[in-house]
Design a protein around this motif. Structure first.
Motif, PDB file in Angstrom:
ATOM      1  N   LEU A  61      31.798  38.400  47.320  1.00 30.73           N
ATOM      2  CA  LEU A  61      31.792  38.987  45.979  1.00 30.73           C
ATOM      3  C   LEU A  61      32.034  37.928  44.910  1.00 30.73           C
ATOM      4  CD1 LEU A  61      33.743  42.288  46.719  1.00 30.73           C
ATOM      5  CD2 LEU A  61      31.352  42.117  45.994  1.00 30.73           C
ATOM      6  N   VAL A  62      32.926  36.972  45.192  1.00 32.53           N
ATOM      7  CA  VAL A  62      33.155  35.887  44.236  1.00 32.53           C
ATOM      8  C   VAL A  62      31.902  35.026  44.122  1.00 32.53           C
ATOM      9  CG1 VAL A  62      34.566  33.866  43.709  1.00 32.53           C
ATOM     10  CG2 VAL A  62      35.649  35.920  44.630  1.00 32.53           C
ATOM     11  N   LEU A  63      31.267  34.726  45.252  1.00 30.70           N
ATOM     12  CA  LEU A  63      30.008  33.978  45.217  1.00 30.70           C
ATOM     13  C   LEU A  63      28.950  34.724  44.410  1.00 30.70           C
ATOM     14  CD1 LEU A  63      29.910  32.740  48.905  1.00 30.70           C
ATOM     15  CD2 LEU A  63      29.644  31.242  46.918  1.00 30.70           C
ATOM     16  N   GLU A  64      28.874  36.016  44.605  1.00 33.82           N
ATOM     17  CA  GLU A  64      27.895  36.833  43.874  1.00 33.82           C
ATOM     18  C   GLU A  64      28.092  36.689  42.370  1.00 33.82           C
ATOM     19  OE1 GLU A  64      27.620  41.564  42.938  1.00 33.82           O
ATOM     20  OE2 GLU A  64      27.845  41.005  45.059  1.00 33.82           O
ATOM     21  N   GLY A  65      29.343  36.695  41.926  1.00 30.81           N
ATOM     22  CA  GLY A  65      29.627  36.595  40.499  1.00 30.81           C
ATOM     23  C   GLY A  65      29.270  35.255  39.902  1.00 30.81           C
ATOM     24  N   THR A  66      29.278  34.207  40.708  1.00 28.60           N
ATOM     25  CA  THR A  66      28.930  32.875  40.201  1.00 28.60           C
ATOM     26  C   THR A  66      27.428  32.637  40.195  1.00 28.60           C
ATOM     27  OG1 THR A  66      29.002  31.796  42.376  1.00 28.60           O
ATOM     28  CG2 THR A  66      31.083  31.939  41.146  1.00 28.60           C
ATOM     29  N   GLY A  67      26.697  33.420  40.977  1.00 28.91           N
ATOM     30  CA  GLY A  67      25.268  33.178  41.115  1.00 28.91           C
ATOM     31  C   GLY A  67      24.953  31.991  41.997  1.00 28.91           C
ATOM     32  N   SER A  68      25.962  31.504  42.739  1.00 30.48           N
ATOM     33  CA  SER A  68      25.773  30.326  43.579  1.00 30.48           C
ATOM     34  C   SER A  68      24.931  30.650  44.812  1.00 30.48           C
ATOM     35  CB  SER A  68      27.136  29.790  44.015  1.00 30.48           C
ATOM     36  OG  SER A  68      26.998  28.788  44.994  1.00 30.48           O
ATOM     37  N   GLU A 125      41.781  51.446  38.315  1.00 29.26           N
ATOM     38  CA  GLU A 125      40.544  51.756  37.595  1.00 29.26           C
ATOM     39  C   GLU A 125      39.445  50.731  37.847  1.00 29.26           C
ATOM     40  OE1 GLU A 125      41.793  52.035  33.531  1.00 29.26           O
ATOM     41  OE2 GLU A 125      42.724  54.018  33.810  1.00 29.26           O
ATOM     42  N   ILE A 126      39.805  49.560  38.377  1.00 31.30           N
ATOM     43  CA  ILE A 126      38.822  48.482  38.571  1.00 31.30           C
ATOM     44  C   ILE A 126      38.641  48.247  40.072  1.00 31.30           C
ATOM     45  CG2 ILE A 126      38.229  46.082  38.074  1.00 31.30           C
ATOM     46  CD1 ILE A 126      40.097  46.293  35.627  1.00 31.30           C
ATOM     47  N   ALA A 127      37.510  48.619  40.603  1.00 33.06           N
ATOM     48  CA  ALA A 127      37.246  48.464  42.034  1.00 33.06           C
ATOM     49  C   ALA A 127      36.961  46.998  42.356  1.00 33.06           C
ATOM     50  CB  ALA A 127      36.048  49.317  42.437  1.00 33.06           C
ATOM     51  N   PRO A 128      37.305  46.550  43.573  1.00 38.57           N
ATOM     52  CA  PRO A 128      37.016  45.162  43.951  1.00 38.57           C
ATOM     53  C   PRO A 128      35.547  44.793  43.807  1.00 38.57           C
ATOM     54  CG  PRO A 128      38.494  46.171  45.542  1.00 38.57           C
ATOM     55  CD  PRO A 128      38.055  47.272  44.620  1.00 38.57           C
ATOM     56  N   GLY A 129      34.653  45.730  44.095  1.00 42.28           N
ATOM     57  CA  GLY A 129      33.229  45.440  43.985  1.00 42.28           C
ATOM     58  C   GLY A 129      32.781  45.138  42.573  1.00 42.28           C
ATOM     59  N   VAL A 130      33.563  45.561  41.598  1.00 43.85           N
ATOM     60  CA  VAL A 130      33.285  45.270  40.192  1.00 43.85           C
ATOM     61  C   VAL A 130      34.131  44.094  39.714  1.00 43.85           C
ATOM     62  CG1 VAL A 130      33.428  46.165  37.835  1.00 43.85           C
ATOM     63  CG2 VAL A 130      32.641  47.648  39.696  1.00 43.85           C
ATOM     64  N   GLY A 131      35.415  44.147  40.011  1.00 40.93           N
ATOM     65  CA  GLY A 131      36.346  43.163  39.475  1.00 40.93           C
ATOM     66  C   GLY A 131      36.198  41.772  40.055  1.00 40.93           C
ATOM     67  N   LEU A 132      35.911  41.660  41.354  1.00 45.71           N
ATOM     68  CA  LEU A 132      35.826  40.329  41.965  1.00 45.71           C
ATOM     69  C   LEU A 132      34.621  39.521  41.475  1.00 45.71           C
ATOM     70  CD1 LEU A 132      37.133  41.186  45.523  1.00 45.71           C
ATOM     71  CD2 LEU A 132      38.159  39.531  43.947  1.00 45.71           C
ATOM     72  N   PRO A 133      33.429  40.107  41.349  1.00 44.98           N
ATOM     73  CA  PRO A 133      32.337  39.327  40.742  1.00 44.98           C
ATOM     74  C   PRO A 133      32.633  38.936  39.291  1.00 44.98           C
ATOM     75  CG  PRO A 133      31.447  41.167  41.987  1.00 44.98           C
ATOM     76  CD  PRO A 133      32.934  41.374  41.925  1.00 44.98           C
ATOM     77  N   GLU A 134      33.279  39.808  38.518  1.00 43.31           N
ATOM     78  CA  GLU A 134      33.645  39.464  37.149  1.00 43.31           C
ATOM     79  C   GLU A 134      34.677  38.338  37.125  1.00 43.31           C
ATOM     80  OE1 GLU A 134      35.015  43.078  35.400  1.00 43.31           O
ATOM     81  OE2 GLU A 134      32.988  43.820  34.976  1.00 43.31           O
ATOM     82  N   PHE A 135      35.593  38.366  38.092  1.00 45.08           N
ATOM     83  CA  PHE A 135      36.622  37.333  38.180  1.00 45.08           C
ATOM     84  C   PHE A 135      36.009  35.946  38.386  1.00 45.08           C
ATOM     85  CE2 PHE A 135      39.195  34.841  41.264  1.00 45.08           C
ATOM     86  CZ  PHE A 135      40.243  34.507  40.419  1.00 45.08           C
ATOM     87  N   ALA A 136      34.841  35.894  38.965  1.00 43.70           N
ATOM     88  CA  ALA A 136      34.205  34.605  39.278  1.00 43.70           C
ATOM     89  C   ALA A 136      33.987  33.736  38.046  1.00 43.70           C
ATOM     90  CB  ALA A 136      32.871  34.850  39.992  1.00 43.70           C
ATOM     91  N   THR A 137      33.900  34.345  36.877  1.00 41.65           N
ATOM     92  CA  THR A 137      33.677  33.589  35.646  1.00 41.65           C
ATOM     93  C   THR A 137      34.771  33.837  34.603  1.00 41.65           C
ATOM     94  OG1 THR A 137      32.194  35.333  34.849  1.00 41.65           O
ATOM     95  CG2 THR A 137      31.183  33.437  35.959  1.00 41.65           C
ATOM     96  N   ALA A 138      35.845  34.506  34.987  1.00 38.71           N
ATOM     97  CA  ALA A 138      36.935  34.776  34.049  1.00 38.71           C
ATOM     98  C   ALA A 138      37.756  33.506  33.831  1.00 38.71           C
ATOM     99  CB  ALA A 138      37.827  35.880  34.607  1.00 38.71           C
ATOM    100  N   PRO A 139      38.439  33.392  32.685  1.00 43.09           N
ATOM    101  CA  PRO A 139      39.278  32.203  32.453  1.00 43.09           C
ATOM    102  C   PRO A 139      40.468  32.156  33.407  1.00 43.09           C
ATOM    103  CG  PRO A 139      39.607  33.835  30.721  1.00 43.09           C
ATOM    104  CD  PRO A 139      38.441  34.312  31.529  1.00 43.09           C
ATOM    105  N   LEU A 140      40.744  30.956  33.930  1.00 46.51           N
ATOM    106  CA  LEU A 140      41.878  30.750  34.815  1.00 46.51           C
ATOM    107  C   LEU A 140      42.907  29.858  34.146  1.00 46.51           C
ATOM    108  CD1 LEU A 140      40.171  30.131  38.291  1.00 46.51           C
ATOM    109  CD2 LEU A 140      40.987  32.282  37.316  1.00 46.51           C
ATOM    110  N   ARG A 141      44.078  29.800  34.753  1.00 44.15           N
ATOM    111  CA  ARG A 141      45.141  28.926  34.262  1.00 44.15           C
ATOM    112  C   ARG A 141      45.110  27.619  35.042  1.00 44.15           C
ATOM    113  NH1 ARG A 141      50.888  31.518  33.884  1.00 44.15           N
ATOM    114  NH2 ARG A 141      49.678  32.689  32.373  1.00 44.15           N
ATOM    115  N   ASP A 142      45.078  26.509  34.353  1.00 46.90           N
ATOM    116  CA  ASP A 142      45.062  25.201  35.004  1.00 46.90           C
ATOM    117  C   ASP A 142      46.463  24.836  35.500  1.00 46.90           C
ATOM    118  OD1 ASP A 142      42.323  24.605  34.680  1.00 46.90           O
ATOM    119  OD2 ASP A 142      42.700  24.192  32.561  1.00 46.90           O
TER     120      ASP A 142
END
Length: 345
Positions: free
Chosen positions: A287-294, A328-345
């Motif tokens: 799912l994370v790969l899917e969100g990146t388009g890799s 309210e946020i299913a993994p199938g929706v949230g994990l692909p979105e997480f792939a491009t969300a801002p992270l903390r360095d």
């Protein structure tokens, strides 16, 4: 309400603080800014940089507070045995010091960040012998790629089931032991101080603001960091281990509901905070790969960590029934979105 929020600058604490602000609550923010969680970042404006272990530091901060939301902790799986003193000091002693200070200040309502790790292995059943508690997996079995838990009676592979809050508590790592200790201190405080407390047993939390890539990061963030480096995300064991991934926005909302519900003196309750939609670790990587388009594909390594459990998947029913919480946020929706969300360095 006036809420004291510990760990307020952290991944989950920041999300809780934002929702409390939006709800119109007054928030007293406290965070020690430990380097392993925050790197060299400075404390956000309005944050009291206080060590939770220092009882004397709390008196003024607790003045007029209605309830405490305790998120401060050293987190992670317990990467090495040398992590033990840090967990015992910050998590165990820190919670005990906070509870003592709350009692002195007359603050007797607490929401505690706990974790699924207090369960150890999840709930299992044998087709022939019913529910079984599996022993720890052996190094020999893990080395030879036998990852499933086996029935202690007949030796057949066990089937995982949903874990409810009455399940046996059996921590399998130093971090897990510290989270269970926090629950025990809190439940004792409830009885001794005629207080009220709710422990929220978070499952695998992910979302914007997650730490980027440290041994203490969540697996979803580590998968994403690998992809950003052009490397295939590496999956331990065979990738079939089952977990529940819950979005940080849902976790924050669960805390707000708990803060409103923690009112009955003498009552301690624990609730799973989960999505209610089990996923395999291999699926998470996909799912994370899917969100990146890799074009990369996850690499299933067959490797393992001795502190890991095979399956632990939560029942969401008690939190839904008693807190009114449902993700309210299913993994199938949230994990692909997480792939491009801002992270903390």
């Amino acid at each position: 309400m006036k809420i004291l929020l510990t760990g307020s600058a952290g991944f989950i604490g920041s999300a809780i603080g934002a929702q409390l602000d939006e709800a119109g609550d007054e928030v007293v923010r406290v965070d020690l800014m430990l380097p392993q969680a925050h790197g060299a970042a400075r404390a956000p404006e309005g944050t009291h940089q206080v060590d939770v272990r220092d009882v004397a530091s709390w008196s003024a901060l607790l003045d007029g507070v209605d309830a405490v939301c305790h998120q401060a902790a050293v987190v992670g799986a317990g990467v090495t045995v040398s992590d033990l003193p840090a967990y015992a000091s910050h998590n165990d002693l820190g919670t005990a010091a906070l509870l003592a200070a709350m009692h002195e200040a007359g603050v007797h309502r607490l929401v505690l960040a706990s974790s699924m790790v207090v369960y150890g292995e999840g709930r299992y059943a044998c087709a022939t012998h019913g529910h079984q508690q599996p022993p720890p997996r052996t190094v020999l079995d893990l080395d030879e790629g036998r990852f499933e838990n086996l029935c202690p009676v007949c030796g057949q592979a066990l089937t995982w089931e949903l874990v409810d809050e009455d399940a046996r508590l059996d921590p399998r790592s130093s971090y897990a032991a510290s989270k269970l200790a926090q629950e025990h201190y809190t439940s004792s405080w409830v009885r001794q101080a005629d207080a009220a407390a709710i422990a929220l047993r978070y499952h695998n939390v992910y979302g914007p603001g997650m730490p980027r890539d440290t041994p203490y990061s969540g697996v979803a963030a580590m998968f994403r960091s690998s992809i950003e480096r052009g490397e295939a995300p590496k999956v331990y064991e065979d990738g079939a281990q089952m977990r529940d991934f819950v979005h940080v926005a849902d976790v924050a909302r669960a805390n707000l509901l708990a803060l409103r519900a923690v009112t009955e003196p003498g009552r301690f309750a624990a609730y799973n905070v989960c999505s209610g939609e089990p996923v395999s670790i291999a699926t998470v990587a996909g799912l994370v790969l899917e969100g990146t388009g890799s074009d990369l594909r996850a690499e299933v390594t067959g490797g393992y960590r001795l502190g890991d459990v095979r399956h632990v998947v939560a029942s969401p029913e008690l939190a839904r029934r008693e807190l009114g919480f449902a993700a309210e946020i299913a993994p199938g929706v949230g994990l692909p979105e997480f792939a491009t969300a801002p992270l903390r360095d």
